[in-house]
Design a protein around this motif. Structure first.
Motif: not given
Length: 229
Positions: A26-50
């Motif tokens: 959340x801190x990273x998206x806010x710092x980058x000016x990206x408006x958070x959406x509900x699917x953002x973290x699941x997308x990141x988590x899938x990439x990260x775990x892989x």
């Protein structure tokens, strides 16, 4: 039995890494000016775990994952951002956010009275070292092994080779590794011929290759480590 050497994983075993990662995200998206959406973290988590699974297989390194996961995230979102900036902000957040699970410090206090402790973690050096310092964990451990520093990750035997050398080659028969991951912690212990204690607070189904012990909470870990003490 009563173990004389206990190797602890950090993330999801002693440290509430899920909270740490979500706050850092959340801190990273806010710092980058990206408006958070509900699917953002699941997308990141899938990439990260892989990508971390690829680290465990020896196909990539923690330092490569640091930026690559954000490159892939930006690509999937179609966001025009600098992955290097995202990676740096995220690392900063991981270092600053997240606490030990309730009871984790008491567990370490108890175990170090009876055994030599090692910390064995797959992660980035700058993140794990900052966490260890912030949470004042260093004095518990006679060996601290971080995959981002060693260039090799659990479950590779070379990872535990370093730990055993730093601990003056403890007896494998009286050494146990405690962790939440079947593919890194439990596999590392099995490959190296030491006992394994699977921390499984979520009650996941048992694997085909069962660990020596399974524990749903820290009291169960204590009972397994020092059953005959």
């Amino acid at each position: 039995m009563a173990y004389r050497t206990v190797l602890f994983d950090l993330d999801h075993t002693l440290l509430d890494s899920d909270t740490s990662m979500k706050l850092a995200f959340d801190h990273t998206l806010k710092s980058a000016g990206i408006a958070p959406k509900s699917d953002h973290f699941p997308i990141y988590d899938r990439i990260n775990q892989g990508m971390w699974a690829a680290v465990e297989r020896g196909e990539t390194s923690p330092n490569a994952v640091k930026v690559a996961r954000w490159e892939q995230f930006a690509l999937e979102l179609g966001a025009v951002v600098d992955p290097l900036d995202l990676a740096a902000t995220f690392v900063e957040g991981l270092s600053q956010f997240g606490e030990l699970y309730d009871g984790a410090r008491a567990l370490l206090d108890d175990v170090r009275e009876r055994a030599t402790l090692g910390l064995v973690t797959n992660g980035l050096s700058e993140v794990q070292r900052a966490r260890i310092e912030r949470l004042e964990l260093g004095h518990y451990f006679s060996s601290i092994a971080i995959s981002g520093e060693l260039g090799v990750a659990k479950p590779d035997n070379a990872f535990l080779d370093v730990v055993f050398a730093e601990l003056s080659q403890p007896e494998r028969s009286t050494t146990v590794i405690v962790g939440d991951s079947l593919t890194s912690d439990m596999a590392a212990g099995h490959n190296y011929g030491i006992s394994t204690c699977w921390y499984n607070p979520e009650g996941k189904p048992p694997p085909d290759q069962p660990p020596t012990y399974e524990a749903s909470d820290f009291d169960e870990i204590r009972s397994h480590l020092f059953a005959d003490a």
